[in-house]
Design a protein around this motif. Sequence first.
Motif, PDB file in Angstrom:
ATOM      1  N   TRP A  20      19.719   8.785   2.514  1.00  0.00           N
ATOM      2  CA  TRP A  20      19.067   7.864   1.758  1.00  0.00           C
ATOM      3  C   TRP A  20      17.903   7.143   2.660  1.00  0.00           C
ATOM      4  CZ3 TRP A  20      19.427   7.392  -3.259  1.00  0.00           C
ATOM      5  CH2 TRP A  20      20.449   8.046  -3.940  1.00  0.00           C
ATOM      6  N   TYR A  21      18.124   7.058   3.886  1.00  0.00           N
ATOM      7  CA  TYR A  21      17.137   6.951   4.741  1.00  0.00           C
ATOM      8  C   TYR A  21      15.777   7.570   4.541  1.00  0.00           C
ATOM      9  CZ  TYR A  21      19.722   3.505   7.954  1.00  0.00           C
ATOM     10  OH  TYR A  21      20.389   2.439   8.193  1.00  0.00           O
ATOM     11  N   GLN A  22      15.943   8.866   4.697  1.00  0.00           N
ATOM     12  CA  GLN A  22      14.950   9.889   4.419  1.00  0.00           C
ATOM     13  C   GLN A  22      14.182   9.526   3.100  1.00  0.00           C
ATOM     14  OE1 GLN A  22      16.425  13.843   3.360  1.00  0.00           O
ATOM     15  NE2 GLN A  22      14.282  14.883   3.511  1.00  0.00           N
TER      16      GLN A  22
ATOM     17  N   LEU B 186       9.801   4.788  11.122  1.00  0.00           N
ATOM     18  CA  LEU B 186       9.378   5.617   9.777  1.00  0.00           C
ATOM     19  C   LEU B 186       9.287   4.792   8.866  1.00  0.00           C
ATOM     20  CD1 LEU B 186      11.395   8.920  10.446  1.00  0.00           C
ATOM     21  CD2 LEU B 186       9.009   8.869  10.529  1.00  0.00           C
ATOM     22  N   GLY B 187       9.260   3.475   9.156  1.00  0.00           N
ATOM     23  CA  GLY B 187       8.989   2.322   8.253  1.00  0.00           C
ATOM     24  C   GLY B 187      10.339   1.871   7.387  1.00  0.00           C
TER      25      GLY B 187
ATOM     26  N   LYS C 117       5.992  14.245   5.224  1.00  0.00           N
ATOM     27  CA  LYS C 117       5.003  13.404   5.660  1.00  0.00           C
ATOM     28  C   LYS C 117       3.931  13.806   6.440  1.00  0.00           C
ATOM     29  CE  LYS C 117       6.005   9.321   5.099  1.00  0.00           C
ATOM     30  NZ  LYS C 117       5.568   8.125   3.996  1.00  0.00           N
ATOM     31  N   LYS C 118       3.730  15.068   6.480  1.00  0.00           N
ATOM     32  CA  LYS C 118       2.714  15.756   7.566  1.00  0.00           C
ATOM     33  C   LYS C 118       2.785  15.125   8.892  1.00  0.00           C
ATOM     34  CE  LYS C 118       1.464  17.704   3.715  1.00  0.00           C
ATOM     35  NZ  LYS C 118       2.116  17.032   2.621  1.00  0.00           N
ATOM     36  N   ILE C 119       4.011  15.000   9.520  1.00  0.00           N
ATOM     37  CA  ILE C 119       4.049  14.620  10.793  1.00  0.00           C
ATOM     38  C   ILE C 119       4.426  15.533  11.826  1.00  0.00           C
ATOM     39  CG2 ILE C 119       5.172  12.682  12.391  1.00  0.00           C
ATOM     40  CD1 ILE C 119       5.816  10.973   9.942  1.00  0.00           C
TER      41      ILE C 119
ATOM     42  N   SER D 165       2.896   1.396  10.459  1.00  0.00           N
ATOM     43  CA  SER D 165       2.271   2.582  10.489  1.00  0.00           C
ATOM     44  C   SER D 165       3.074   3.855  11.125  1.00  0.00           C
ATOM     45  CB  SER D 165       0.985   2.501  11.468  1.00  0.00           C
ATOM     46  OG  SER D 165       1.210   2.192  12.816  1.00  0.00           O
ATOM     47  N   LEU D 166       2.984   5.060  10.641  1.00  0.00           N
ATOM     48  CA  LEU D 166       3.580   6.262  11.234  1.00  0.00           C
ATOM     49  C   LEU D 166       3.189   6.741  12.472  1.00  0.00           C
ATOM     50  CD1 LEU D 166       3.917   8.019   7.688  1.00  0.00           C
ATOM     51  CD2 LEU D 166       5.559   6.782   8.748  1.00  0.00           C
TER      52      LEU D 166
END
Length: 411
Positions: free
Chosen positions: A221-223, A256-257, A301-303, A275-276
């Motif tokens: 759920w965090y994800q 991660l916000g 998220k392309k991180i 910001s990421l």
Amino acid sequence: MKYQVTATRTEINGCINLPASKSISNRVLIINALCYNPYVAKNLSDSDDTRVLEQALFSNSNKFDIGHAGTAMRFLTAFLSKIVGEWEITGSERMKQRPIGILVDALNELGARIEYIEKDGFPPLKIFGSHLKGKTLELDGSISSQYISALLLIAPTIENGLTLALKGEITSRSYIELTLKLMARFGIQYKWEGNTITVPEQNYLPGEFTVEADWSGASYWYQMLALAEKGEILLENLQIDSLQGDANIAGWFKQLGVQSTQKSDGILLSKSTSSLPAKLEFDFIENPDVAQTMACLCVAKKIPFYFSGLKTLKIKETDRIAALQNELKKFGATVTEPAHGELAWDGTIDASTAEKIPIIKTYHDHRMALAFAPMVLAGYNLDIEDPMVVTKSYPSFWEDLKQVGFAVKVL
């Protein structure tokens, strides 16, 4: 059977009744059996793993098939080694490939008599329950913490107790701490000095106990909130001040916000505008069960990322490092293993390997289904093979997804 999973909106809001902690439930079941506790633990997990262990402990049979339940295999092996009788324990084909020799050798050193039925070092096992005598055992600290926890749980009931001298780096320390904290809740005294854990011979004290919500289940759920554009999720009965080491993820997800606010009835997750990070680096030696969650999140998220401390992932329900590499490639991400127990991704997406609708194999591993499904919030449509594998730890997962607006279709 396959499930097709899609996100019908980019905002998620809801109130989720998380499953109870499987890790706590399984440990408490063993403790209750060792002290003949007249009180039934409240809010036990309804996961497959816990059901299998509970059925074995209350069975009139001397033969047990625990399927894919690794915790049940390790904990029962130690428990049965001191219960007078002749026992057999087996599992699925994958379970027969998961090593157990380190635990068997340790128990045999204490006076147990355990034999391999098919292949040395692996289940199935024949166990001749007997009187165990304690001593100092030296164990590699990087082995599965379930071996160490299995020995610790029976340690107070062994003649002269038990001392474990752990060598080298300790993997999944938080799960060993969880075991010891639960033992202390039932009256057990111990010492952990340096890498040596000493548990004297003593009696567990029966008592009432309520199992808390599962932090590993909370990680999905965090994800999801990290992937959603906005929203709030209340995770009922979850506590930041938890016995579980995976509660550390509340701090991880800040960058991660995702903000965590303790409420009287649980933890409220909310989205921030921070910001990421340009790259994520984590050491999962304490929290290996959330590695799949984080890898899927980073690709969605392309991180770029570099993860270490993952040595035990190769001996889980599947080789989780290989499984992640195989399935994330379907999104165009080539994840590498720079060294044993490491995973890395440079953020590059290769369109030639990316599939329009990835079909995710789960490899009999609940965490593959649980970690990949939230990726639909990044705009993917997914098909999940063998979706009911989630019943191993989170039986209501698909219904919970529908509750917050996901579409889940049987194919």
